[in-house]
Design a protein around this motif. Structure first.
Motif: not given
Lengths: 326, 359
Positions: A24-29, A53-59
């Motif tokens: 389980v991976i959490v990702l988002g802005e 827990v991945m901070d992603t690019p704004l997209a």
């Protein structure tokens, strides 16, 4: 048992499911160090690190499309869209890809993922932060659409959504986030996706809602009971796709009357589908026309006019009385 | 207050083999005679298959599809650089890559003939089905690459798309995500210069597709897309770098769509025959054939034999395809969800009852 609000309940559900399942991976802005703009992912970054827990690019399309690849590659992404008003760049990925992979690969490639996002009005927000467009997701074959109404429901339904083998869009009513606290068990549990819940039993009329307006109809039912006007059954739909017609129809066959309440625009809203299901399956049991109480077919107004737009307890009480007197 | 140059760049183009089949030995990739022969056979098979598919479509036995003739050097050359443990995430103009990866021709025909069961790959083949929406599938490649890296696998992902796809927003998001997370992905653009009727100069004012890589912080290279050795060399290197943890790369195969866009298109409405003819002379299969003949890997008899063998294989596949039963009605509902939901079960049962004459 701890008393949690919905934000804390969802955070706990994520933490426990990430503890249980390494995939389980959490990702988002802003979901990482910041813990999300609503703090739903608070503490996850510290516990699981930036790989999970991945901070992603704004997209937004990038977030969902990337998560689809992760899911096909053996992971269970839980993607956060910061507000549902910004999900539309990702609508194509949800509709054209996430929801279709199982069908078009005949089950060989699957997308077990959750796209969760706050939605709905009543929080005096700026533009694009109050929409309730769940119906345009419920219309997508191959997608499940889950909408919890309180903290207990949120924890159990989100845990079930993460474990579900198919893509789930999880709408979190922003006005409920911190509005109520209730006892939520510390241990993990799941609630069934695809089963509506009878919140209050009654004999005269069935009130049907999901998300924040479950509380509206519950309060209306209690007021009507307190005033000895009528005995109303209250149903929380929980998952508008797949929709549990059986529970709703059984209730309406018993009560003979139904009102569906949602804040989404009335025309083409999910209330129309529920009304049609009732007409197809229970028309001969009806004592009055099925009614919808919904948002207007307008752009959701800013704060000054918002109270006129949102279904209220007063409005629901009046419409119940009118239907009883039909 | 000086003005300083923060970034400057140059874009390289790689050509290994010219139209006459002469190669630059210093750039020639390592390929045994057997591998070169195998490459040639797949390219010829792809051409013969494509031509036969056109006939089937014209006879109404196959639906609309996108032809690949003339682009075998690009997509077959790229897919030839893959290992079994690598993934491929295709668009819809890569028939030769499907065959190379192990998709049976009859199943390819089954899908394009209107039966989705043809999308199932043999067990263990790491490939996604064709993606019809333009430019949205590269994000899946980026996420898949992330997954391979996270699992600690030494594998890479090759994703293929046309130059039209580079105008889509998802191209940018895919390139960016892949670079930010250093995913092992090779973005392979078949720049065939025509997106249906729109020529490259109306698609983009960038001199090359390759240079777009620089904006995302990854290397970009253009190769002669009709030179299968140049394609193979560039893609092999990029895949190996990706497997080694050096992150993604963009490769632009500069080629040309000598066919119509799809079987539903008529390219004569919007471009000159002379341009097409000019590119036909740069045919990737004939070029490889010339190289092989010059180097004693092929003679006229061998050339005929390879062609005839391909014709035979295609004929066999078409026969199998034509004997296939259409999918049963239940298939409509079989894979919407892992477990059929009550509303769907009700819809299925209603259809089945009607088909059985019960309603």
């Amino acid at each position: 048992m701890a008393r949690l609000n919905m934000v804390e309940a969802i955070d706990q559900a994520l933490r426990q499911e990430m503890d249980r399942d390494d995939t389980v991976i959490v990702l988002g802005e802003d979901v990482g160090k910041d813990g999300g703009v609503f703090r739903v992912t608070d503490g996850l970054y510290e516990r699981f690190g930036e790989d999970r827990v991945m901070d992603t690019p704004l997209a937004e399309s990038g977030i969902v499309g990337f998560a689809i690849g992760m899911a096909i590659g053996g992971f269970k992404p839980v993607a956060e869209i910061q507000f549902s008003g910004f999900v539309y760049p990702a609508y194509d990925q949800i509709l054209s890809h996430a929801a279709r992979f199982r069908t078009r690969s005949r089950g060989q490639r699957t997308v077990p993922m959750v796209v969760r996002m706050p939605y709905g009005g009543g929080i005096r927000a700026l533009e694009h932060h109050s929409e309730s467009m769940e119906a345009v997701f419920a219309h997508i074959p191959g997608l499940k659409v889950v909408i919890p109404s309180d903290p207990y429901e949120a924890k159990g339904l989100l845990t079930a959504a993460i474990r579900d083998p198919d893509p789930v869009v999880f709408f979190e009513p922003a006005r409920v986030y911190r509005a109520i606290k209730m006892e939520v068990p510390e241990e993990q549990y799941t609630l069934p996706i695809g089963e509506a819940r009878v919140v209050r039993e009654g004999t005269d009329l069935t009130l049907i809602a999901w998300g924040a307006h479950v509380r509206t109809i519950k309060e209306a039912a209690e007021r009507l009971a307190g005033d000895k006007r009528c005995d109303v059954e209250v149903i929380d739909v929980r998952t508008i796709s797949p929709f549990d017609a059986a529970t709703v129809v059984a209730s309406v066959k018993k009560t003979g009357r139904a009102i569906i309440v949602h804040e989404a625009p009335q025309s083409g809203g999910f209330g129309a589908e529920i009304s049609a299901q009732i007409m197809e399956r229970a028309v001969l049991h009806l004592e009055a026309p099925v009614k919808r109480i919904a948002g207007f077919d307008t752009i959701p107004p800013l704060s000054k006019l918002e109270d006129l737009y949102q279904p209220s307890v007063d409005l629901v009480v009046d419409e119940v009385i009118a239907t009883m007197e039909f | 207050m000086p003005v300083t140059t923060l970034v400057s760049y140059s874009v390289q183009r790689v050509e290994v083999m010219d139209v006459e089949g002469e190669v630059d030995a210093s750039l020639m990739p390592e390929l045994s005679s057997e591998r070169i022969a195998a490459l040639y056979e797949v390219m010829v098979l792809t051409r013969v298959f494509d031509e036969r598919m056109l006939k089937l479509q014209r006879q109404g036995r196959l639906g609309t599809f996108a032809r690949v003739a003339g682009q075998e050097g690009a997509h077959v050359g790229a897919a030839f650089a893959l290992r079994d443990e690598d993934w491929m995430v295709p668009a819809f103009r890569e028939a030769g890559a499907f065959l190379l990866r192990g998709m049976k021709m009859e199943h390819f025909l089954q899908y394009w003939g209107g039966d989705e069961r043809g999308n199932v790959f043999p067990e263990g083949v790491r490939m996604l089905p064709a993606s019809i929406p333009v430019g949205t599938h590269m994000l899946h490649a980026a996420g898949l690459g992330w997954a391979m890296k996270k699992k600690g696998e030494r594998s890479a992902v090759l994703t293929v798309f046309g130059e039209g796809a580079t105008s889509e927003g998802d191209f940018s998001e895919a390139m960016n995500f892949a670079a930010v997370y250093q995913c092992p992905v090779v973005f392979f653009c078949q720049n065939n210069q025509w997106a249906i009727s729109v020529p490259y100069h109306k698609q983009s004012q960038a001199c090359t597709v390759a240079q777009k890589a620089l904006g995302y912080g990854m290397p970009g290279t253009q190769v002669d897309g009709n030179d299968v050795f140049a394609v193979y060399r560039a893609v092999s290197e990029a895949l190996e770098n990706a497997r080694n943890g050096s992150g993604p790369a963009l490769i632009e195969a500069h080629t040309y769509r000598v066919t119509d866009h799809t079987t539903a298109d008529d390219a004569r409405r919007y471009r000159e025959d002379a341009e097409v003819e000019e590119w036909r002379e740069r045919d990737p299969i004939e070029r490889l054939g010339r190289y092989m003949k010059k180097n004693g890997l092929l003679d006229d008899a061998g050339e005929t034999a390879v062609h005839e063998e391909a014709v035979g294989k295609v004929a066999e596949a078409v026969a199998v395809f034509e004997a296939m039963e259409p999918p049963p009605a239940e298939e409509l509902f079989a894979h919407v969800f892992a477990e059929i939901t009550p509303p769907l079960a009700e819809q299925r049962d209603r259809l089945l009852r009607r088909l059985e004459g019960g309603e």
